[in-house]
Design a protein around this motif. Sequence first.
Motif, short mmCIF file in Angstrom:
data_model
loop_
_atom_site.label_atom_id
_atom_site.label_comp_id
_atom_site.label_asym_id
_atom_site.label_seq_id
_atom_site.Cartn_x
_atom_site.Cartn_y
_atom_site.Cartn_z
N ARG B 57 0.83 -1.21 0.00
CA ARG B 57 0.00 0.00 0.00
C ARG B 57 0.86 1.25 0.00
N GLN B 58 1.96 1.20 0.74
CA GLN B 58 2.82 2.37 0.80
C GLN B 58 3.38 2.69 -0.58
N LYS B 60 2.16 1.91 -3.40
CA LYS B 60 1.10 2.39 -4.29
C LYS B 60 0.93 3.90 -4.10
N THR B 61 0.86 4.32 -2.85
CA THR B 61 0.72 5.76 -2.58
C THR B 61 1.90 6.54 -3.12
N LEU B 64 1.92 6.80 -6.93
CA LEU B 64 1.02 7.83 -7.45
C LEU B 64 1.66 9.21 -7.33
N LEU B 65 2.21 9.48 -6.15
CA LEU B 65 2.84 10.79 -5.95
C LEU B 65 4.01 10.97 -6.91
N GLY B 209 6.95 7.29 6.27
CA GLY B 209 5.81 6.40 6.50
C GLY B 209 6.20 5.23 7.39
N LEU B 610 0.09 5.91 6.53
CA LEU B 610 0.05 6.38 5.14
C LEU B 610 -0.61 7.76 5.05
N LYS B 611 -1.69 7.94 5.80
CA LYS B 611 -2.35 9.25 5.76
C LYS B 611 -1.42 10.32 6.31
N VAL B 614 1.70 11.91 4.10
CA VAL B 614 1.57 12.67 2.85
C VAL B 614 1.87 14.15 3.04
#
Lengths: 726, 726
Positions: B57-58, B60-61, B64-65, B209, B610-611, B614
């Motif tokens: 998941r990390q 993936k985030t 995207l960034l 993260g 993760l939130k 960012v």
Amino acid sequence: MAPSQSALLWLILGASGVALVVAVLISRGVLARDRGTAAMQRISNAIQEGAEAYLARQYKTIGLLAVVVAALIYVGYAFAHRAESADSVGGLSAGTYALYTTVAFLLGAICSGIAGFMGMWVSIRTNIRTAAAATTSLNAALQTALRGGAVSGLFTVAMSIIGVAGLFGILQLLAPAGVDPAAWAQRIPFLIVGFGFGASFVALFAQLGGGIYTKAADVGADLVGKVEAGIPEDDPRNPAVIADLVGDNVGDCAGRGADLFESTAAENIGAMVLGVLLYRFFGLGGVLFPLVVGAVGLLASIVGVMIVRTSGDEDPMSALNRGFYATSALVAVGFFGLSKWLLQTPDAPDAWWHYFLCGMIGLATAFAFVYITQYYTEYRYRPVKSIAEASQTGAATNIIAGIAVGMESTVLPVITVAVAIISSYYLGRTSGLLDPTTGQPVGGLFGTAVATMGMLGTAGYILAMDVFGPITDNAGGIVEMSEQPDSIREKTDRLDAVGNTTKALTKGYAIGSAALAAFLLFSAYLDEVRTLTGNELSVNLAKPQIFVAGLLGAMLVFWFSSLAMSAVRKAAQSVIEEVRRQFREKPGIMQGTDQPDYGRCVDIVTIGALKAMVFPGALVVVFPIAVGLVFKQFGLGAEAVAAFLMIGTIAGILMAGFLNNGGGAWDNAKKYIETGMYGGKRSDAHKAAVVGDTVGDPFKDTAGPSLHVFVKLLSTITLVLAPLFI
Amino acid sequence: MAPSQSALLWLILGASGVALVVAVLISRGVLARDRGTAAMQRISNAIQEGAEAYLARQYKTIGLLAVVVAALIYVGYAFAHRAESADSVGGLSAGTYALYTTVAFLLGAICSGIAGFMGMWVSIRTNIRTAAAATTSLNAALQTALRGGAVSGLFTVAMSIIGVAGLFGILQLLAPAGVDPAAWAQRIPFLIVGFGFGASFVALFAQLGGGIYTKAADVGADLVGKVEAGIPEDDPRNPAVIADLVGDNVGDCAGRGADLFESTAAENIGAMVLGVLLYRFFGLGGVLFPLVVGAVGLLASIVGVMIVRTSGDEDPMSALNRGFYATSALVAVGFFGLSKWLLQTPDAPDAWWHYFLCGMIGLATAFAFVYITQYYTEYRYRPVKSIAEASQTGAATNIIAGIAVGMESTVLPVITVAVAIISSYYLGRTSGLLDPTTGQPVGGLFGTAVATMGMLGTAGYILAMDVFGPITDNAGGIVEMSEQPDSIREKTDRLDAVGNTTKALTKGYAIGSAALAAFLLFSAYLDEVRTLTGNELSVNLAKPQIFVAGLLGAMLVFWFSSLAMSAVRKAAQSVIEEVRRQFREKPGIMQGTDQPDYGRCVDIVTIGALKAMVFPGALVVVFPIAVGLVFKQFGLGAEAVAAFLMIGTIAGILMAGFLNNGGGAWDNAKKYIETGMYGGKRSDAHKAAVVGDTVGDPFKDTAGPSLHVFVKLLSTITLVLAPLFI
């Protein structure tokens, strides 16, 4: 019409003299008030005795150090200038130059000492009168405390202005034969930088020693009294309680007095140095402008103090705010008049109102700092609430939250300072003042100088509010220890809470003005180097040596903060051991049948604080000199010192903001829980919050405020010793 | 004899390829080891599952960034260069230039991600094998853990070198027609700076993260388990215990892997940029020198890892130190040979050994950092003892002492870095390399670059030691949770204690190399600006705008640290609430009759981390760009960014040192008390020390290590985006 120089000097000295007279009258009025009951007097006398004994010993130590430094300045100057022609230092021989600087240093040191002592002298006499006034009305107590503070505020700022203006006048009379008087007048500001250094030097030790004293006593008394013995704050059975009350005076009154004394002195001298650059436009009016503004600010502060009164129903903070608004409004009006009078020039018809706006930027910056500090340290807002909330999961999360709040609290002040510096610089640059040879705009830096003046215009009133804090704190202690009824305690509690806010505000204000003044003092330093070498100095971080010098400057901030906090912890440790010893050897103390030995605790903290202040204080003086002399070997002495100074200042401003606001936020998070949140007093959340509050003590009252002085001492020391690094 | 370019590239790729093959062989050896009991496997599988889910998941985030940033780089570059002639960017059209930089960025990002993932993949499989090996002998467990760490270390450094060397080779092949090959080769390092930025970008988010994850889980599990429920660490009844063990992997393994990946990449590219300046002396040998040194360092690290073995009686740390000494000795020998081979020039016969000495300065700096970190974080020495002693008077004095130790711990490292930068600069300057037109010495900055290479020469071994930490930590957790006999627990405890030390050392090493590399990267930035504009850039703090930019840079450090710590506190809060809920709703958990829901806790921390990563991560990327674009309006974009970068770096290095060492010291002060000092476990002093340890967690494992990456991200982002600010 351009005013004559002697008229300006008389105006400055006259207005400052009026402020001094008013300070004396106010202090007589305060001293004439009721001294309360015999029980109150016994406590007050003990505080007075301890504070005066500490200050006497502290000034003896500082005096010795100052004499050593004075001798080094004399020798260093005579040595640095020995090879130069007399002409390069303004028609003076090296010996005379050295003598003037040394005398200015000593005068600054002495005046700073007197200002600190006087402020404390009055406030340790005002505390009992405030306690007594609280038996009649809240308004009487408020007015007593504020006026006691005002004596300190007016006296300190007036002394600073009179010192600089007086030195200026005396050096005018000592103009060497055959030197053009106008050229000589432009040279004088460089000769009196020693005054600023002397003031900073004493302020550093006074703030550091006082800060260590106050928090060692406070932390020690709290840990052993509240935590171990389970007795309330200010309980007369605690042997360290008098030391704690003494600490409020020597740290907050004497320390902050010395701090703002040197702020005003250093800022005025720095601004005068920059005023010299615009001599061709404004003549002496530009050079003396900062002093005139300061003197008018003093008169405005008197009005502000005198109009404060409260009905008893309203928040006393509102009453104090009204006084601040009135002072600010009068400063704004005065600024308008003075800009128009002294900064009008046919060469640039817009200049005066550009500079007026710069002054308003400074005034607005003061307001911004006051509000930002409130946001980060009052429990009405998110930051303090987040700390209180985190206390529910224990001391560790309370500490993490407080540190995060303290660090975050540096963001808005930095943005404010950034906007203030850049906008005042651009207003100054676009004022229309052009160098006649190059056609370049030259008024930019003076714009930032005027913004600093605007910020410091309200210094007298701000300092009065600040000293209000320890006075009401002491008054509360006296009421508690003399076992007055709850209704009176309730009044002093309200004033004490307001006093905590005003103390936090002053720190925000002091650090904001330090940031603005620092840039001003860099510019003065660069100008001095230019005058001495004939070359423009750039401070180029791209050179490895200069980068390293900057790194060392920032490191010194961390080292100094570490030393200040360790000193508190060690001195507190000895208080704890002493109190434990007394409890053990005299079990009657806890039953109230035996009297604790307050004097022993006072002595122990006194010795501990004085011993602990010497190394960190000396480090701040010696380190920049060492950097300058080492990098001089690479031919980069002046530039390396500039980088050291600038980056040290940046780190110092941020660290001080972090420490001050973090400490204030912890304090009020505890108070918020005490209002009944998260279980209120005696809950686990409260215990956690007490840990944070104790950690915050050396943050906000020792390391943080000492860093303000540290930052300005770096500037004044480099300004004075610049000739050694070239 | 000057080596041909392709020979050098093959040498670099070959040696790195060998390291990769060895890494695969070692990992196969480790994976073939015994996987222990079924109970152990159950726990290990849970850790594995949680860690892989988080990392997926990390990434993936972050992916995207990264795509968004890549698009912005492409557009920004195409836009910034649109008006320029193709010639000014080395014979490339704006579009091609933009494309190369964007592809390099994406490649750096992907390689960084793979390195982090691979390191973690192996270590979450090594932990159980270390636990199983502990049932046979200490030596077997030590070797298993170190070799698992070595896979990560070798893989990470090899990937970084292969990435840079590969890009170099590919761009060689893509040389535009009609451009002189030598000129083109000198241009390439500027085209691959994007690789460093991509690596830093991923590293920042991975470290941030992962750091938030690991400490939120740790703090949450400890506060609710140890403090509230009174159950020991790693107790299987604690629902957050798996999340805590997962955290060690995603924070320490994946995070620090990404950190050192980008250190190596950024440092190599920066050094290559400076090598270009000496092209006329050393040809491509000077440009590729950093990569050759890195490749040889990899081979040395393999030897170091393979010789480590322990008898079981000695301190396992001594065995690890022997490996470090062996690696360092081989690096020194390699450095001698490579300097003599690649840096000999008839123009300056002394140059090669001057640069060899610079490399030795770097190696010595690594040693100095290792010892200084030990002094400040091990309980044999004064600093940690002072914290333990202060714990006797409660949590508040423990915290004050820890903060003071942390701040003090910045002093010696700064002095070390100062000496290293200046001495290597002077050795380089006196190497005899002179600019043929001006006659000025030109080799100074390359001297600091070589010192950085010397420091990073041992990176492979250091990273192996670092990852050793979380592996042994996890092994201990598995042994505890699967209820193995005490004799086995005793072995993993010994390794775990050593792992704490190695983790602290790596942080000291990482921040030291960041400090050295930072100066190197500034120089590369200044050189890039000179190449783009044709003018020498000075970074003159005497300009108000530049001073303000520097102030903002330092402020960002405080802001970022605040955000990182708040993020941990908030995510920990949600863990605490979840654990409390499980205890409340399933009372059987505490009696051991009901199974806690580990997965829920893992999910909650995953989402929280993760939130939370960012905003701070994005801030670090956006803020310098905003500063550059705003100050560009004053015509000072490049200079303001340089000041922002340099002063931000200074503040970042100091803050990271403070946070890392303060946190490490608190941790070990607690361990010192657990040895029986001041009442030992369960005493009041121990309770106070646990508070300090918990406060130190986000210091040393979230904010501190993230600041390393922050500092280097500032450098790479400015290096890549320099064209936008001009």
